[in-house]
Design a protein around this motif. Structure first.
Motif, PDB file in Angstrom:
ATOM      1  N   PHE A   1      -5.871   0.046  -4.197  1.00  0.00           N
ATOM      2  CA  PHE A   1      -5.066  -0.853  -3.372  1.00  0.00           C
ATOM      3  C   PHE A   1      -5.416  -0.614  -1.915  1.00  0.00           C
ATOM      4  N   VAL A   2      -4.841  -1.433  -1.055  1.00  0.00           N
ATOM      5  CA  VAL A   2      -4.997  -1.218   0.376  1.00  0.00           C
ATOM      6  C   VAL A   2      -3.624  -0.835   0.911  1.00  0.00           C
ATOM      7  N   SER A   3      -3.587   0.309   1.564  1.00  0.00           N
ATOM      8  CA  SER A   3      -2.345   0.855   2.101  1.00  0.00           C
ATOM      9  C   SER A   3      -2.435   0.910   3.621  1.00  0.00           C
ATOM     10  N   CYS A   4      -1.270   0.918   4.266  1.00  0.00           N
ATOM     11  CA  CYS A   4      -1.275   1.098   5.714  1.00  0.00           C
ATOM     12  C   CYS A   4      -1.847   2.478   6.030  1.00  0.00           C
ATOM     13  N   ASN A   5      -2.218   2.667   7.240  1.00  0.00           N
ATOM     14  CA  ASN A   5      -2.885   3.916   7.640  1.00  0.00           C
ATOM     15  C   ASN A   5      -1.910   4.923   8.239  1.00  0.00           C
ATOM     16  N   ASP A   6      -0.635   4.704   8.052  1.00  0.00           N
ATOM     17  CA  ASP A   6       0.394   5.582   8.609  1.00  0.00           C
ATOM     18  C   ASP A   6       0.336   6.941   7.910  1.00  0.00           C
ATOM     19  N   LYS A   7       0.200   7.983   8.663  1.00  0.00           N
ATOM     20  CA  LYS A   7       0.098   9.334   8.098  1.00  0.00           C
ATOM     21  C   LYS A   7       1.435   9.849   7.567  1.00  0.00           C
ATOM     22  N   LYS A   8       2.548   9.225   7.998  1.00  0.00           N
ATOM     23  CA  LYS A   8       3.871   9.713   7.610  1.00  0.00           C
ATOM     24  C   LYS A   8       4.489   8.936   6.457  1.00  0.00           C
ATOM     25  N   THR A   9       3.777   7.928   5.945  1.00  0.00           N
ATOM     26  CA  THR A   9       4.314   7.123   4.848  1.00  0.00           C
ATOM     27  C   THR A   9       3.194   6.702   3.908  1.00  0.00           C
ATOM     28  N   CYS A  10       3.580   6.094   2.852  1.00  0.00           N
ATOM     29  CA  CYS A  10       2.697   5.403   1.911  1.00  0.00           C
ATOM     30  C   CYS A  10       1.589   6.285   1.348  1.00  0.00           C
ATOM     31  N   GLY A  11       0.370   5.739   1.261  1.00  0.00           N
ATOM     32  CA  GLY A  11      -0.724   6.442   0.602  1.00  0.00           C
ATOM     33  C   GLY A  11      -1.123   7.751   1.239  1.00  0.00           C
ATOM     34  N   HIS A  12      -1.169   7.802   2.549  1.00  0.00           N
ATOM     35  CA  HIS A  12      -1.533   9.060   3.214  1.00  0.00           C
ATOM     36  C   HIS A  12      -0.467  10.128   2.983  1.00  0.00           C
ATOM     37  N   PHE A  13       0.789   9.727   2.974  1.00  0.00           N
ATOM     38  CA  PHE A  13       1.873  10.686   2.763  1.00  0.00           C
ATOM     39  C   PHE A  13       1.856  11.189   1.316  1.00  0.00           C
ATOM     40  N   LYS A  14       1.540  10.287   0.395  1.00  0.00           N
ATOM     41  CA  LYS A  14       1.451  10.633  -1.030  1.00  0.00           C
ATOM     42  C   LYS A  14       0.306  11.600  -1.279  1.00  0.00           C
ATOM     43  N   GLU A  15      -0.724  11.459  -0.487  1.00  0.00           N
ATOM     44  CA  GLU A  15      -1.933  12.272  -0.582  1.00  0.00           C
ATOM     45  C   GLU A  15      -2.543  12.178  -1.975  1.00  0.00           C
ATOM     46  N   ASN A  16      -3.016  13.286  -2.475  1.00  0.00           N
ATOM     47  CA  ASN A  16      -3.719  13.330  -3.750  1.00  0.00           C
ATOM     48  C   ASN A  16      -2.834  13.896  -4.855  1.00  0.00           C
ATOM     49  N   LYS A  17      -1.538  13.690  -4.723  1.00  0.00           N
ATOM     50  CA  LYS A  17      -0.606  14.230  -5.697  1.00  0.00           C
ATOM     51  C   LYS A  17      -0.581  13.372  -6.960  1.00  0.00           C
ATOM     52  N   GLU A  18      -0.512  14.047  -8.088  1.00  0.00           N
ATOM     53  CA  GLU A  18      -0.304  13.333  -9.343  1.00  0.00           C
ATOM     54  C   GLU A  18       1.188  13.081  -9.456  1.00  0.00           C
ATOM     55  N   THR A  19       1.592  11.836  -9.489  1.00  0.00           N
ATOM     56  CA  THR A  19       3.004  11.503  -9.408  1.00  0.00           C
ATOM     57  C   THR A  19       3.391  10.460 -10.441  1.00  0.00           C
ATOM     58  N   SER A  20       4.662  10.301 -10.601  1.00  0.00           N
ATOM     59  CA  SER A  20       5.219   9.250 -11.444  1.00  0.00           C
ATOM     60  C   SER A  20       6.035   8.337 -10.541  1.00  0.00           C
ATOM     61  N   ILE A  21       5.364   7.321  -9.995  1.00  0.00           N
ATOM     62  CA  ILE A  21       6.025   6.372  -9.097  1.00  0.00           C
ATOM     63  C   ILE A  21       5.709   4.957  -9.565  1.00  0.00           C
ATOM     64  N   LEU A  22       6.374   3.992  -8.971  1.00  0.00           N
ATOM     65  CA  LEU A  22       6.099   2.595  -9.303  1.00  0.00           C
ATOM     66  C   LEU A  22       4.651   2.253  -8.957  1.00  0.00           C
ATOM     67  N   ASN A  23       4.013   1.522  -9.840  1.00  0.00           N
ATOM     68  CA  ASN A  23       2.608   1.150  -9.671  1.00  0.00           C
ATOM     69  C   ASN A  23       2.520  -0.288  -9.162  1.00  0.00           C
ATOM     70  N   PRO A  24       1.933  -0.513  -7.985  1.00  0.00           N
ATOM     71  CA  PRO A  24       1.864  -1.870  -7.426  1.00  0.00           C
ATOM     72  C   PRO A  24       1.146  -2.888  -8.314  1.00  0.00           C
ATOM     73  N   SER A  25       0.292  -2.437  -9.231  1.00  0.00           N
ATOM     74  CA  SER A  25      -0.409  -3.405 -10.076  1.00  0.00           C
ATOM     75  C   SER A  25       0.372  -3.742 -11.340  1.00  0.00           C
ATOM     76  N   LYS A  26       1.355  -2.926 -11.685  1.00  0.00           N
ATOM     77  CA  LYS A  26       2.102  -3.144 -12.928  1.00  0.00           C
ATOM     78  C   LYS A  26       3.579  -3.420 -12.703  1.00  0.00           C
ATOM     79  N   ASP A  27       4.148  -2.821 -11.689  1.00  0.00           N
ATOM     80  CA  ASP A  27       5.587  -2.929 -11.450  1.00  0.00           C
ATOM     81  C   ASP A  27       5.864  -3.858 -10.270  1.00  0.00           C
ATOM     82  N   ILE A  28       6.777  -4.767 -10.464  1.00  0.00           N
ATOM     83  CA  ILE A  28       7.207  -5.634  -9.376  1.00  0.00           C
ATOM     84  C   ILE A  28       8.312  -4.882  -8.646  1.00  0.00           C
ATOM     85  N   PHE A  29       8.022  -4.452  -7.437  1.00  0.00           N
ATOM     86  CA  PHE A  29       8.952  -3.593  -6.703  1.00  0.00           C
ATOM     87  C   PHE A  29      10.352  -4.208  -6.620  1.00  0.00           C
TER      88      PHE A  29
END
Length: 165
Positions: free
Chosen positions: A58-86
């Motif tokens: 996906f394409v995420s904002c470049n904010d270091k304090k939120t979103c993809g950068h904040f999530k980093e490389n963690k294996e997580t169980s979160i809503l998936n933008p391609s499967k889950d309608i937020f």
């Protein structure tokens, strides 16, 4: 042009464009092609076989304090933008801090936990995000400045419109 840049353009055009603008796959803020990064939903360190899978990028904002950068490389169980309608799981709520994202009340325990993890791991209620949403509320609901439908994500737009009623 670099392959990453072309991929970013393609994903934004085909998957993350509403009206004429692009939005972050997680926080739904308006983004441009320049200030973004390619986000691997399933981290490359743990899911090497998914590294080049289109449904994992996906394409995420470049904010270091939120979103993809904040999530980093963690294996997580979160809503998936391609499967889950937020909007099926998360909603906006006015609080003392501003406009926050919360999980919907009608979810079972499993999805309630996934939603809470999504909010926490992506830091979706980071102060600047909450203030950004509150400023939109003040501008368009209280001051009644007409909406620019192209620059506000449709989910947030619907929430703000309901507040106008």
């Amino acid at each position: 042009m670099k392959i990453k840049q072309k991929l970013k353009e393609y994903i934004l055009e085909k998957e993350q464009k509403f009206i004429k603008h692009y939005f972050c796959c997680y926080c739904n803020r308006f983004i441009s092609l320049i200030n973004t990064h390619l986000e691997h939903f399933l981290p490359r360190d743990f899911f090497k076989n998914q590294q080049f899978s289109y449904s994992n990028i996906f394409v995420s904002c470049n904010d270091k304090k939120t979103c993809g950068h904040f999530k980093e490389n963690k294996e997580t169980s979160i809503l998936n933008p391609s499967k889950d309608i937020f909007a099926d799981y998360l909603e906006y709520k006015i609080s003392d801090n501003g406009i926050e994202i919360v999980s919907k009340n009608n979810l079972g325990l499993k999805y309630k936990k996934i939603c809470e993890d999504t909010i926490k791991i992506l830091n979706l209620n980071e102060r600047r995000l909450v203030n950004y949403r509150m400023n939109l509320y003040i501008q368009h609901v209280r001051k009644k400045v007409p909406f620019d439908y192209a620059e506000i994500h449709p989910i947030l737009m619907n929430f703000l419109k309901k507040l106008q009623e």
